[in-house]
Scaffold this active site. Structure first.
Site, PDB file in Angstrom:
ATOM      1  N   ASN A  12       0.934  -1.221   0.357  1.00  0.00           N
ATOM      2  CA  ASN A  12      -0.111  -0.308   0.035  1.00  0.00           C
ATOM      3  C   ASN A  12       1.145   0.843   0.111  1.00  0.00           C
ATOM      4  O   ASN A  12       1.392   1.616   0.988  1.00  0.00           O
ATOM      5  CB  ASN A  12      -1.040  -0.472   1.432  1.00  0.00           C
ATOM      6  CG  ASN A  12      -2.154   0.959   1.550  1.00  0.00           C
ATOM      7  OD1 ASN A  12      -1.957   1.694   0.800  1.00  0.00           O
ATOM      8  ND2 ASN A  12      -2.959   0.863   1.732  1.00  0.00           N
ATOM      9  N   ARG A 103      -2.813  -1.818  -4.141  1.00  0.00           N
ATOM     10  CA  ARG A 103      -3.403  -0.856  -3.625  1.00  0.00           C
ATOM     11  C   ARG A 103      -3.105   0.073  -5.039  1.00  0.00           C
ATOM     12  O   ARG A 103      -1.653   0.707  -4.672  1.00  0.00           O
ATOM     13  CB  ARG A 103      -3.388  -0.612  -2.399  1.00  0.00           C
ATOM     14  CG  ARG A 103      -4.511   0.692  -2.613  1.00  0.00           C
ATOM     15  CD  ARG A 103      -4.813   0.923  -1.017  1.00  0.00           C
ATOM     16  NE  ARG A 103      -5.761   2.256  -1.053  1.00  0.00           N
ATOM     17  CZ  ARG A 103      -5.750   2.857  -0.216  1.00  0.00           C
ATOM     18  NH1 ARG A 103      -5.597   2.800   1.094  1.00  0.00           N
ATOM     19  NH2 ARG A 103      -7.285   3.334  -0.024  1.00  0.00           N
ATOM     20  N   HIS A 191     -12.270   4.256  -2.573  1.00  0.00           N
ATOM     21  CA  HIS A 191     -12.107   3.824  -0.818  1.00  0.00           C
ATOM     22  C   HIS A 191     -13.005   2.187  -0.569  1.00  0.00           C
ATOM     23  O   HIS A 191     -14.171   1.698  -0.212  1.00  0.00           O
ATOM     24  CB  HIS A 191     -12.687   4.659   0.228  1.00  0.00           C
ATOM     25  CG  HIS A 191     -11.982   5.806   0.387  1.00  0.00           C
ATOM     26  ND1 HIS A 191     -12.462   7.211   0.968  1.00  0.00           N
ATOM     27  CD2 HIS A 191     -10.633   5.642   1.228  1.00  0.00           C
ATOM     28  CE1 HIS A 191     -11.785   7.998   1.261  1.00  0.00           C
ATOM     29  NE2 HIS A 191     -10.554   7.299   1.536  1.00  0.00           N
ATOM     30  N   HIS A 218     -16.816   6.838   6.425  1.00  0.00           N
ATOM     31  CA  HIS A 218     -15.427   6.005   5.788  1.00  0.00           C
ATOM     32  C   HIS A 218     -14.746   7.578   6.162  1.00  0.00           C
ATOM     33  O   HIS A 218     -14.150   8.474   5.017  1.00  0.00           O
ATOM     34  CB  HIS A 218     -14.641   5.100   4.650  1.00  0.00           C
ATOM     35  CG  HIS A 218     -13.189   5.595   4.872  1.00  0.00           C
ATOM     36  ND1 HIS A 218     -12.659   3.831   4.844  1.00  0.00           N
ATOM     37  CD2 HIS A 218     -11.430   6.064   4.867  1.00  0.00           C
ATOM     38  CE1 HIS A 218     -11.393   4.204   4.550  1.00  0.00           C
ATOM     39  NE2 HIS A 218     -10.763   5.423   4.695  1.00  0.00           N
ATOM     40  N   ARG A 251      -7.741  17.772   1.621  1.00  0.00           N
ATOM     41  CA  ARG A 251      -8.209  17.410   0.981  1.00  0.00           C
ATOM     42  C   ARG A 251      -9.506  18.676   1.086  1.00  0.00           C
ATOM     43  O   ARG A 251     -10.201  18.622   2.061  1.00  0.00           O
ATOM     44  CB  ARG A 251      -8.770  16.895  -0.363  1.00  0.00           C
ATOM     45  CG  ARG A 251      -7.508  15.753  -0.467  1.00  0.00           C
ATOM     46  CD  ARG A 251      -7.463  14.105  -1.094  1.00  0.00           C
ATOM     47  NE  ARG A 251      -7.500  13.037   0.115  1.00  0.00           N
ATOM     48  CZ  ARG A 251      -7.330  11.997   0.096  1.00  0.00           C
ATOM     49  NH1 ARG A 251      -7.921  11.644  -1.121  1.00  0.00           N
ATOM     50  NH2 ARG A 251      -7.036  11.648   0.521  1.00  0.00           N
ATOM     51  N   GLU A 389      -8.331  -2.499   4.792  1.00  0.00           N
ATOM     52  CA  GLU A 389      -8.090  -2.348   3.614  1.00  0.00           C
ATOM     53  C   GLU A 389      -7.220  -3.877   2.570  1.00  0.00           C
ATOM     54  O   GLU A 389      -7.444  -4.547   1.448  1.00  0.00           O
ATOM     55  CB  GLU A 389      -7.678  -0.926   3.211  1.00  0.00           C
ATOM     56  CG  GLU A 389      -8.821  -0.015   3.131  1.00  0.00           C
ATOM     57  CD  GLU A 389      -8.351   1.013   3.033  1.00  0.00           C
ATOM     58  OE1 GLU A 389      -8.003   1.522   3.788  1.00  0.00           O
ATOM     59  OE2 GLU A 389      -8.822   1.533   2.474  1.00  0.00           O
TER      60      GLU A 389
END
Ligand code: AMP
Length: 408
Positions: A12, A103, A191, A218, A251, A389
């Protein structure tokens, strides 16, 4: 876990960190049995190019590395990845990996499920870099580093967009001239690995709720919501890029497109606007204190309060919007760093939803991050489920590995 089980690495690669997890894949009891990869070790480097720190531990908690490095030694993702492999190789000597699952944030219109990586896949993923400038380049760096070191090793790309691939065309539209939709300028959603995991988990612990209309929040450094019906995604607050929807750590979330035109008209370059929207906005930009929710909750600066209030206001607003898409709401689930660990943030969001959905939180259960945090008389149950994840990537990679071996 015995060393005879095949081993999978899960990579990841984020904007300033690389995380690698090692999974053992026990043989399934029979052909249709669920595969169940088991975590055996984890290593990560954070602060790449700033203040690199390597840590690695075995699943039983044994720490095998915890060290800071000079910036020059871990200046980029390539160096970080080599270092983690070196450390983990101590534990992998008896069972070298048979596959690596990555990922990959953006799969665009081409990929609606995990895929085996080849040259054609890499070319398609490179074309998506402008749509995920903070993540996609690093995902590709890790893929290329492995190809250079071990060309024959099976590599699998697992996408954050894939779980949303079945959205109704209406949910994919941006109201630009239609030719842009045909060119792939669509709302994808992100996600997805987290949401896929939560959908499976909900099916295990509350199958009746899992079949209904569920909104999953999430809330981590990145943040989005997913509306699910019968365990499938029907809408997401994120769109073409992972900038849309909720305000996040750094963000901006959804903003008036006119604001971007204004910034450009002021003479700001595209690169500077990109940096501002991805790295200097959200909780960090509003508060002027931090992008980290824990730091904001601990701060008494008025703008830290403002940032948290805005965060909860927008999350509640978007939950209402997704409930309208679903035509109602049967369960609300919180996950990721903030969602699974921050009682005051959940409390603020749910307070705003009390009248609309008859949500009533159990303060004690919420404070203890219990699995069900709503009272028995809450019209909509509210749950807290930690996400996984990496486990989801391991599972998708193991499935492709088995298909690959069955074909070989
Ligand atoms: P993630 O990206 O899922 O690792 O989430 C990171 C975010 O979770 C950061 O804003 C952290 O401050 C936040 N977080 C993690 N633990 C807690 C906690 N106990 N209380 C509040 N926020 C937390």
């Amino acid at each position: 876990m015995s060393a005879t089980h095949p081993t999978i690495l899960v990579v990841n690669a984020g904007s300033s960190s690389v995380k690698v997890s090692v999974y053992a894949v026990p043989e399934a009891a029979h052909a249709n049995a669920d595969i169940n990869p088991v975590l055996s070790a984890h290593g990560q480097i954070e602060g790449i190019g700033v203040s690199p720190r390597l840590s690695a531990s075995m699943a039983d908690g044994r720490i095998v590395a915890d060290e800071r490095f000079p910036v020059a030694q871990v200046a980029d993702h390539d160096a970080a990845f080599r270092l983690i492999r070196l450390v983990l190789s101590i534990g992998l000597r008896d069972a070298p990996p048979v596959a690596i699952g990555h990922r990959v944030v953006h799969g665009g219109a081409d990929f609606s499920a995990a895929v085996k990586i080849d040259d054609d896949v890499i070319t398609k993923l490179e074309a998506l870099i402008p749509l995920a400038p903070l993540h996609q380049p690093h995902n590709l760096t890790a893929i290329r580093a492995v190809r250079a070191a071990v060309p024959a090793l099976l590599q699998v790309a697992c996408f954050d967009t894939a779980f949303h691939a079945g959205h109704d065309p209406l949910a994919q539209l941006l109201a630009l001239p239609y030719e842009y939709f045909e060119r792939g300028i669509r709302r994808y959603g992100f996600h997805g690995l987290s949401y896929e995991y939560i959908a499976r988990r909900l099916q295990q612990i509350a199958p009746d709720l899992a079949q209904g209309r569920v909104i999953v929040a999430h809330l981590g450094n990145g943040a989005s919501l997913c509306a699910m019906r019968d365990g499938r995604s029907v809408e997401s607050t994120m769109g073409l890029t992972a900038l849309d929807g909720l305000p996040m750590g750094t963000r901006c979330g959804a903003i008036d497109a006119g604001a971007i035109l204004w910034l450009s008209q002021q003479g700001m370059s595209t690169k500077d606007i990109e940096t501002m929207l991805y790295q200097e906005s959200g909780l960090k930009g509003l508060s002027g204190v931090s992008s980290d929710m824990r730091a904001l909750l601990a701060s008494d600066a008025p703008r830290a309060r403002l940032a948290i209030d805005f965060y909860a206001y927008r999350a509640a607003q978007e939950i209402g919007k997704l409930a309208a898409t679903l035509g109602g709401l049967d369960a609300l689930v919180f996950t990721a760093g903030i969602g699974a660990n921050s009682p005051p943030v959940r409390e603020k969001i749910c307070a705003r939803l009390a009248d609309l959905f008859g949500i009533s939180l159990d303060a004690g259960a919420n404070n203890e991050n219990r699995q069900r945090i709503s009272r028995d008389n809450s019209r909509v149950p509210v749950l807290v489920l930690p996400t996984d994840e990496e486990g989801m990537i391991a599972l998708n990679t193991a499935r492709i590995m088995m298909e690959h071996h069955a074909r070989a």
